[in-house]
Design a protein around this motif. Structure first.
Motif, mmCIF file in Angstrom:
data_model
loop_
_atom_site.group_PDB
_atom_site.id
_atom_site.type_symbol
_atom_site.label_atom_id
_atom_site.label_comp_id
_atom_site.label_asym_id
_atom_site.label_seq_id
_atom_site.Cartn_x
_atom_site.Cartn_y
_atom_site.Cartn_z
ATOM 1 N N ARG A 138 0.860 -1.188 0.000
ATOM 2 C CA ARG A 138 0.000 0.000 0.000
ATOM 3 C C ARG A 138 0.895 1.237 0.000
ATOM 4 O O ARG A 138 1.801 1.351 0.831
ATOM 5 C CB ARG A 138 -0.902 0.006 1.233
ATOM 6 N N ALA A 139 0.661 2.139 -0.945
ATOM 7 C CA ALA A 139 1.436 3.372 -1.046
ATOM 8 C C ALA A 139 0.488 4.560 -0.966
ATOM 9 O O ALA A 139 -0.472 4.654 -1.727
ATOM 10 C CB ALA A 139 2.228 3.406 -2.351
ATOM 11 N N LEU A 140 0.759 5.466 -0.036
ATOM 12 C CA LEU A 140 -0.076 6.639 0.174
ATOM 13 C C LEU A 140 0.710 7.880 -0.226
ATOM 14 O O LEU A 140 1.797 8.135 0.306
ATOM 15 C CB LEU A 140 -0.494 6.746 1.649
ATOM 16 N N ASP A 141 0.184 8.650 -1.176
ATOM 17 C CA ASP A 141 0.854 9.851 -1.659
ATOM 18 C C ASP A 141 0.234 11.063 -0.979
ATOM 19 O O ASP A 141 -0.945 11.358 -1.144
ATOM 20 C CB ASP A 141 0.686 9.955 -3.186
ATOM 21 N N ARG A 168 6.062 13.212 -0.008
ATOM 22 C CA ARG A 168 6.267 12.425 1.212
ATOM 23 C C ARG A 168 5.384 11.185 1.131
ATOM 24 O O ARG A 168 4.413 11.021 1.877
ATOM 25 C CB ARG A 168 5.945 13.260 2.446
ATOM 26 N N THR A 169 5.713 10.316 0.216
ATOM 27 C CA THR A 169 4.946 9.101 0.013
ATOM 28 C C THR A 169 5.200 8.122 1.154
ATOM 29 O O THR A 169 6.331 7.942 1.594
ATOM 30 C CB THR A 169 5.324 8.446 -1.317
ATOM 31 N N ILE A 197 9.371 -10.543 4.863
ATOM 32 C CA ILE A 197 9.830 -9.153 4.852
ATOM 33 C C ILE A 197 8.634 -8.224 5.038
ATOM 34 O O ILE A 197 7.587 -8.413 4.420
ATOM 35 C CB ILE A 197 10.539 -8.829 3.527
ATOM 36 N N ALA A 198 8.797 -7.213 5.900
ATOM 37 C CA ALA A 198 7.751 -6.217 6.124
ATOM 38 C C ALA A 198 8.389 -4.839 6.206
ATOM 39 O O ALA A 198 9.423 -4.661 6.865
ATOM 40 C CB ALA A 198 6.970 -6.518 7.399
ATOM 41 N N ILE A 199 7.784 -3.857 5.525
ATOM 42 C CA ILE A 199 8.267 -2.481 5.541
ATOM 43 C C ILE A 199 7.099 -1.539 5.808
ATOM 44 O O ILE A 199 5.942 -1.849 5.500
ATOM 45 C CB ILE A 199 8.946 -2.089 4.214
ATOM 46 N N ASP A 200 7.400 -0.378 6.392
ATOM 47 C CA ASP A 200 6.361 0.629 6.586
ATOM 48 C C ASP A 200 7.014 1.972 6.875
ATOM 49 O O ASP A 200 8.156 2.040 7.335
ATOM 50 C CB ASP A 200 5.412 0.237 7.728
ATOM 51 N N GLY A 201 6.278 3.045 6.595
ATOM 52 C CA GLY A 201 6.756 4.383 6.894
ATOM 53 C C GLY A 201 6.885 5.249 5.664
ATOM 54 O O GLY A 201 6.711 4.787 4.529
ATOM 55 N N PRO A 202 7.210 6.517 5.844
ATOM 56 C CA PRO A 202 7.403 7.436 4.717
ATOM 57 C C PRO A 202 8.660 7.072 3.939
ATOM 58 O O PRO A 202 9.601 6.489 4.484
ATOM 59 C CB PRO A 202 7.538 8.808 5.399
ATOM 60 N N ILE A 203 8.679 7.454 2.665
ATOM 61 C CA ILE A 203 9.764 7.057 1.784
ATOM 62 C C ILE A 203 11.096 7.647 2.225
ATOM 63 O O ILE A 203 12.159 7.115 1.917
ATOM 64 C CB ILE A 203 9.431 7.474 0.327
ATOM 65 N N ASP A 204 11.078 8.770 2.976
ATOM 66 C CA ASP A 204 12.334 9.364 3.420
ATOM 67 C C ASP A 204 12.824 8.774 4.735
ATOM 68 O O ASP A 204 13.918 9.093 5.201
ATOM 69 C CB ASP A 204 12.210 10.889 3.542
#
Length: 202
Positions: free
Chosen positions: A67-70, A75-76, A118-125
């Protein structure tokens, strides 16, 4: 490569597109054959999502979501996870796509299934790796957690992680290097590695 697919549903609105795609057949020339493949996709109000995706062969499987939130200000934010089971036969088929792979490596590669979670989360920066577990029984276990910063900027890109790793029997790697005329390396059994690592551009 032979690929046949079908859109099982498709919904369109100027601000909302969603659908489901099913792969009916997939056969790759090296011998990889997909028995099942499906995914759902959604685009709505700046959010791009894959609520689920799943692919399965006779020996392997991949399942997950993304899931990607723009936020419309560069600051995706992203969150997702994937579970991978890579069977021995499929691992060798993938490896054989590399023409210069030592034959000794394919002969001695462990018969167990390689698994990864594998799990990732958070803003792209500042993307968090909340889980990264990779295991090949009889060979190694790797566990990693950490953060990646500014991953789209080659000048500012950084990463920090905490690693725990355990090796078991890696003789197949040592024998493979010897089979291609390289000096044989000795990899002791039972190495434990625990540490913190940081990467930053020069």
């Amino acid at each position: 490569t032979n690929l046949t697919s079908r859109a099982t549903s498709l919904r369109y609105h100027p601000k909302n597109i969603s659908g489901e795609l099913t792969l009916l057949t997939f056969y790759e020339s090296h011998g990889i054959r997909l028995d099942e493949g499906a995914m759902a996709f959604v685009w709505k109000d700046g959010i791009v999502s894959l609520p689920y995706f799943k692919f399965r062969t006779e020996h392997s499987s991949i399942n997950g979501h993304l899931r990607a939130l723009d936020y419309h200000n560069s600051r995706t934010s992203i969150d997702g996870d994937v579970e991978i089971q890579l069977g021995h036969n499929d691992a060798l088929l993938l490896a054989n796509m590399t023409d210069n792979l030592p034959k000794e490596l394919t002969r001695l590669y462990p018969t167990e299934t390689l698994s990864a979670s594998i799990a990732i989360d958070g803003p792209i920066d500042k993307l968090q790796i909340s889980q990264c577990n990779i295991s090949l029984p009889t060979a190694f276990d790797i566990n990693l957690k950490g953060s990646m910063y500014a991953i789209t900027d080659s000048r500012r890109r950084e990463a920090s992680c905490h690693l725990q790793a355990q090796t078991y029997n890696l003789d197949f790697l040592a024998k493979a290097t010897e089979s291609i005329g390289k000096e044989r390396i000795t990899i002791p059994h039972g190495i434990t590695c625990v540490g913190n690592f940081h990467y930053a551009p020069d």
